[in-house]
Design an enzyme around this catalytic site. Structure first.
Site, PDB file in Angstrom:
ATOM      1  N   THR A 128       8.116  10.756  -5.882  1.00 61.33           N
ATOM      2  CA  THR A 128       7.919   9.847  -4.760  1.00 61.33           C
ATOM      3  C   THR A 128       9.261   9.596  -4.097  1.00 61.33           C
ATOM      4  OG1 THR A 128       7.436   7.586  -4.026  1.00 61.33           O
ATOM      5  CG2 THR A 128       7.916   7.853  -6.355  1.00 61.33           C
ATOM      6  N   ILE A 129       9.255   9.613  -2.766  1.00 60.99           N
ATOM      7  CA  ILE A 129      10.504   9.278  -2.082  1.00 60.99           C
ATOM      8  C   ILE A 129      10.857   7.821  -2.340  1.00 60.99           C
ATOM      9  CG2 ILE A 129      10.218  11.031  -0.285  1.00 60.99           C
ATOM     10  CD1 ILE A 129       9.573   8.650   1.650  1.00 60.99           C
ATOM     11  N   ASP A 130       9.857   7.015  -2.725  1.00 68.18           N
ATOM     12  CA  ASP A 130      10.099   5.569  -2.900  1.00 68.18           C
ATOM     13  C   ASP A 130      10.914   5.245  -4.158  1.00 68.18           C
ATOM     14  OD1 ASP A 130       8.576   5.320  -0.668  1.00 68.18           O
ATOM     15  OD2 ASP A 130       6.874   4.342  -1.629  1.00 68.18           O
ATOM     16  N   MET A 172      10.574   3.719   4.556  1.00 71.19           N
ATOM     17  CA  MET A 172       9.451   3.581   3.627  1.00 71.19           C
ATOM     18  C   MET A 172       9.885   2.805   2.384  1.00 71.19           C
ATOM     19  SD  MET A 172       7.202   7.045   3.943  1.00 71.19           S
ATOM     20  CE  MET A 172       6.159   7.317   5.381  1.00 71.19           C
ATOM     21  N   GLU A 225       9.282  -0.959   4.627  1.00 73.61           N
ATOM     22  CA  GLU A 225       7.957  -1.232   5.202  1.00 73.61           C
ATOM     23  C   GLU A 225       7.191  -2.312   4.445  1.00 73.61           C
ATOM     24  OE1 GLU A 225       5.533   2.331   4.766  1.00 73.61           O
ATOM     25  OE2 GLU A 225       6.066   2.471   2.656  1.00 73.61           O
ATOM     26  N   GLN A 276      11.129  10.876   6.990  1.00 74.13           N
ATOM     27  CA  GLN A 276      11.778  10.728   5.674  1.00 74.13           C
ATOM     28  C   GLN A 276      11.216  11.649   4.607  1.00 74.13           C
ATOM     29  OE1 GLN A 276      12.210   6.135   4.876  1.00 74.13           O
ATOM     30  NE2 GLN A 276      10.748   6.548   6.496  1.00 74.13           N
TER      31      GLN A 276
HETATM   32  O1  F6P Z   1       5.020   8.345  -0.788  1.00 72.00           O
HETATM   33  C1  F6P Z   1       4.937   6.939  -0.717  1.00 72.00           C
HETATM   34  C2  F6P Z   1       4.948   6.529   0.686  1.00 72.00           C
HETATM   35  O2  F6P Z   1       6.073   7.114   1.243  1.00 72.00           O
HETATM   36  C3  F6P Z   1       4.958   5.018   0.937  1.00 72.00           C
HETATM   37  O3  F6P Z   1       6.215   4.457   1.066  1.00 72.00           O
HETATM   38  C4  F6P Z   1       4.189   4.910   2.218  1.00 72.00           C
HETATM   39  O4  F6P Z   1       3.597   3.647   2.345  1.00 72.00           O
HETATM   40  C5  F6P Z   1       3.183   5.977   2.076  1.00 72.00           C
HETATM   41  O5  F6P Z   1       3.813   7.009   1.353  1.00 72.00           O
HETATM   42  C6  F6P Z   1       2.650   6.465   3.406  1.00 72.00           C
HETATM   43  O6  F6P Z   1       2.048   7.702   3.247  1.00 72.00           O
HETATM   44  P1  F6P Z   1       0.830   8.263   4.112  1.00 72.00           P
HETATM   45  O7  F6P Z   1       1.106   7.899   5.521  1.00 72.00           O
HETATM   46  O8  F6P Z   1       0.870   9.724   3.853  1.00 72.00           O
HETATM   47  O9  F6P Z   1      -0.405   7.622   3.593  1.00 72.00           O
END
Ligand code: F6P
Length: 344
Positions: A128-130, A172, A225, A276
């Protein structure tokens, strides 16, 4: 056991292809296994939508962003699927797959945990980038996202300075503000707002007022976010996915308005969004993803199911999925306090 299936689930992330390549190369060369790729996360496993992965058809993917397998947020346990575990067991039997390597974040790995509790062999790889998965110091993709966000802050700095503006950059980070904190520190942000610390909008304004009173004519605010004002919910966040997550994004819009109205400083905002997650992984992420892939294959060979590969210090270890998923990895308060020294 000689045949392993691989899937990538949830949001994509730079480095997924590097993991796939590493699993395939080490699986074939080191262990003499064959590999199968399931398309689009758990959806492909449920449907038996798969193809053989070979050294040849995974050549050249190391620097490529995204995932050659495709991804989805399909949840076999969401209630929409009659008996997810039984369907997956059947699909694996039909395709002759003995065990799975699931590359994903909390949701994908949550499914992996449930399946391993039901006797289906799954090894997890944290993605996960998070960077909010516990038991691993870093997830791959995070470093790349931080670099992209830092580059954005550098660019926003020059335009903010030229126009004497406040610029809010939204990055994010649903549960945790890792990208905001790291990129904010690297980019010299004047305020960093994260989910772990509900913010007081007047305090943020005061910080900016003090900075501008001290002679600076511009400021950069980085917001994750998932950040929230203290004691307040934000409107307009309705849509949810198959794992029940609200679709986030847009707090920068409200901050732009609030900061400008309260301080009188001209303010603009930028939402970095999926930029990102796109494009080529950094060298750091390629190496981490490669090490994860090799270790996951090794774990599968040794039947270490229900476990996840993890970076602990400089070593790759195996940890119980259950422990990794017990709660998200939130920011280290000491790191935030270090960043605060440089605010405003
Ligand atoms: O991968 C996690 C994440 O980057 C969260 O930070 C973000 O809320 C979510 O993905 C958004 O992903 P998608 O728009 O693909 O549902």
């Amino acid at each position: 056991m000689a045949r392993i299936g691989i899937l990538t689930g949830g949001g994509d992330c730079p480095g997924l292809n590097a993991v796939i390549r590493a699993v395939v190369r080490s699986g074939v060369r080191e262990h003499g296994y064959s590999l199968v790729g399931f398309r689009n996360g758990w959806a492909g496993v449920l449907e038996g939508n798969q193809f053989d992965l070979t050294i040849q058809n995974t050549a050249g993917i190391l620097p490529r962003g995204g995932t050659i397998l495709g991804t989805s947020r399909t949840n076999p346990f969401s209630g929409e699927v009659a008996d997810g575990a039984a369907q997956i067991r059947e699909s694996l039997a039909e395709t002759g797959v003995d065990a799975l390597i699931a590359i994903g974040g909390e949701d994908t790995l949550g499914v992996a945990l449930r399946l391993s509790q039901e006797g289906i062999g799954v090894v997890g790889v944290p993605k996960t980038i998070d960077n909010d998965l516990a038991q691993t110091d870093f997830t791959f993709g995070f470093h790349t996202a931080v670099q992209i966000a830092t580059d954005a802050i550098d660019r926003l700095h020059t335009t903010a300075e030229s126009h004497h503006r406040v610029i809010v950059l939204e990055v994010m980070g649903r549960h945790a503000g890792w990208i905001a904190l790291y990129s904010g520190m690297a980019g010299g942000a004047d305020a960093i707002l994260v989910p772990e610390r509900p913010f007081d909008i007047e305090e943020v304004c005061d910080r900016l007022r003090r900075r501008h009173a001290g002679g600076r004519t511009f400021s950069i605010v980085v917001v994750a976010e998932g950040a929230q004002p203290a004691g307040g919910e934000l409107a307009g966040r309705q849509a949810t996915d198959a794992f029940g997550h609200v679709r986030l994004g847009g707090i920068a819009v409200e901050l732009e308005r609030e900061l400008e109205q309260r301080t009188g400083f001209e303010t603009r905002m930028t939402i970095l969004g999926h930029v990102q997650r796109g494009g080529t992984p950094t060298a750091y992420d390629r190496v981490l993803a490669t090490r994860f892939g090799v270790a996951a294959m090794e774990a599968a060979v040794h039947g270490r199911f229900g476990q996840m590969v993890a970076l602990q210090g400089s070593e790759i270890e195996l940890v119980e999925l259950e422990r990794a998923l017990a709660e998200p990895k939130l920011l280290d308060p000491a790191l935030y306090e270090t960043a605060e020294i440089f605010f405003g």
